[in-house]
Design an enzyme around this catalytic site. Structure first.
Site, mmCIF file in Angstrom:
data_model
loop_
_atom_site.group_PDB
_atom_site.id
_atom_site.type_symbol
_atom_site.label_atom_id
_atom_site.label_comp_id
_atom_site.label_asym_id
_atom_site.label_seq_id
_atom_site.Cartn_x
_atom_site.Cartn_y
_atom_site.Cartn_z
ATOM 1 N N ASP A 20 0.949 -1.189 0.035
ATOM 2 C CA ASP A 20 -0.036 -0.027 -0.059
ATOM 3 C C ASP A 20 0.995 1.358 -0.134
ATOM 4 O O ASP A 20 2.019 1.158 0.514
ATOM 5 C CB ASP A 20 -0.896 0.097 1.329
ATOM 6 C CG ASP A 20 -2.130 0.889 1.118
ATOM 7 O OD1 ASP A 20 -2.387 1.324 -0.077
ATOM 8 O OD2 ASP A 20 -2.509 1.375 2.079
ATOM 9 N N ASN A 22 1.331 3.175 -3.048
ATOM 10 C CA ASN A 22 1.703 3.706 -4.292
ATOM 11 C C ASN A 22 0.989 5.018 -4.599
ATOM 12 O O ASN A 22 1.698 5.911 -5.457
ATOM 13 C CB ASN A 22 1.127 2.654 -5.315
ATOM 14 C CG ASN A 22 1.809 1.315 -5.198
ATOM 15 O OD1 ASN A 22 2.570 1.148 -4.254
ATOM 16 N ND2 ASN A 22 1.217 0.322 -5.872
ATOM 17 N N HIS A 37 2.092 2.875 -9.147
ATOM 18 C CA HIS A 37 1.823 1.417 -9.319
ATOM 19 C C HIS A 37 3.144 0.804 -10.167
ATOM 20 O O HIS A 37 3.468 -0.327 -9.712
ATOM 21 C CB HIS A 37 0.555 1.241 -9.829
ATOM 22 C CG HIS A 37 -0.859 1.574 -9.150
ATOM 23 N ND1 HIS A 37 -0.622 1.272 -8.006
ATOM 24 C CD2 HIS A 37 -1.828 2.191 -9.530
ATOM 25 C CE1 HIS A 37 -1.978 1.890 -7.358
ATOM 26 N NE2 HIS A 37 -2.578 2.626 -8.508
ATOM 27 N N ASN A 68 -11.224 -2.424 -4.723
ATOM 28 C CA ASN A 68 -10.287 -1.790 -5.728
ATOM 29 C C ASN A 68 -11.156 -1.423 -6.733
ATOM 30 O O ASN A 68 -10.592 -0.255 -7.611
ATOM 31 C CB ASN A 68 -8.943 -2.082 -6.027
ATOM 32 C CG ASN A 68 -8.090 -1.984 -4.649
ATOM 33 O OD1 ASN A 68 -7.125 -2.975 -4.510
ATOM 34 N ND2 ASN A 68 -8.217 -1.120 -3.881
ATOM 35 N N SER A 196 -8.033 -4.085 5.675
ATOM 36 C CA SER A 196 -8.445 -3.920 4.304
ATOM 37 C C SER A 196 -8.940 -5.342 3.627
ATOM 38 O O SER A 196 -8.733 -5.409 2.380
ATOM 39 C CB SER A 196 -7.714 -3.112 3.479
ATOM 40 O OG SER A 196 -7.461 -2.068 4.057
#
Ligand code: IPE
Ligand code: IPE
Ligand code: MG
Length: 240
Positions: A20, A22, A37, A68, A196
């Site tokens: 996590d 990015n 990414h 996402n 998450s």
């Protein structure tokens, strides 16, 4: 990159990472999220290689969650293109990497092209045993449990199983992670302190290390620090 100060400490057999940060990394540089990414993908390669060097047997990484899909179409397409490219390059370099791949998540929502690449990577890499990378793609822990429950119910309906016969161990065999030991250590960079929807079943007794570094900036030394922190924990598993 030697783990000089902790060479005597055993490395965890299974490390899981929520990759996590990015987007924030890109924003800090005035770049599009996709650039974050891309940088995160490079970090993944370096960390997977480092895990192999230090003898980690299983590395599970969260690459795309069932949540996402809420992101912009532009970001999702960019991510999917990057994934295709990494899988293609992974297939090309497979012999020198020594990594075997498995994919956790519901791949049915991915493009046929991406699904084919995942299947090819899984099949062709299954001969390698240095480190197994479990790549979580369209993965959600609740979705995984629901799919497992459906598969078990289907076996009951087909007369292969009875409801009373189900144990925790059997149930695990219906999960995406069937056959993979639970992660001893779950690492989340980026400063967020939540799961998450990542491996809720498998991490029931994992140690969590939250770190204030964005994933594209994550280096082997951060992994070393997380492993050191893990060794400072007293794992009691409900005992004394
Ligand atoms: C993690 O980085 C990668 C994915 C979720 C695909 P983010 O994109 O969530 O980065 P932040 O959290 O916005 O910084
Ligand atoms: C978790 O990160 C998913 C991945 C890293 C692939 P998110 O950035 O999606 O999680 P939230 O939204 O901060 O909870
Ligand atoms: Mg995030």
């Amino acid at each position: 990159m030697a783990r000089s100060d902790q060479q005597t400490l055993p490395v965890p057999r299974h490390i899981a990472i929520i990759m996590d940060g990015n987007g924030r990394w890109a924003r800090e540089r005035g770049l599009p999220r996709t650039a974050g990414h891309k940088a995160g993908g490079e970090t993944f390669r370096r960390i997977a290689d480092y895990c192999r060097q230090i003898g980690v047997k299983y590395l599970t990484v969260y690459a795309f969650s069932t949540e996402n899909w809420k992101r912009s179409q532009e970001e999702i397409s960019g991510l999917m293109l990057l994934l295709e490219r990494y899988l293609r390059e992974g297939l090309r370099d497979m012999d020198k990497n020594g990594v075997s791949f498995r994919f956790f998540g519901d791949l049915s929502r991915l493009s046929p092209k991406l699904r084919r690449l995942c299947e090819e990577a899984r099949a062709r890499s299954s001969v390698f045993h240095d480190v197994q990378v479990n790549f979580c793609l369209n993965y959600g822990g609740r979705d995984e449990i629901v799919r497992a429950a459906r598969a078990f119910a289907a076996d009951v309906a087909a007369g292969k199983r009875t409801p009373e016969s189900l144990t925790e161990g059997d149930f695990e065999s219906y999960l995406d992670s069937a056959g993979v030991p639970d992660p001893e250590l779950v690492i989340r960079p980026s400063g967020e302190q939540r799961l998450s929807n990542f491996l809720p079943w498998q991490s029931a007794y994992s140690e969590f290390v939250f770190m204030d570094v964005l994933w594209p900036d994550f280096e082997p030394k951060h992994l070393d620090a997380a492993i050191e922190e893990y060794h400072r924990r007293d794992r009691r598993f409900g005992g004394t």
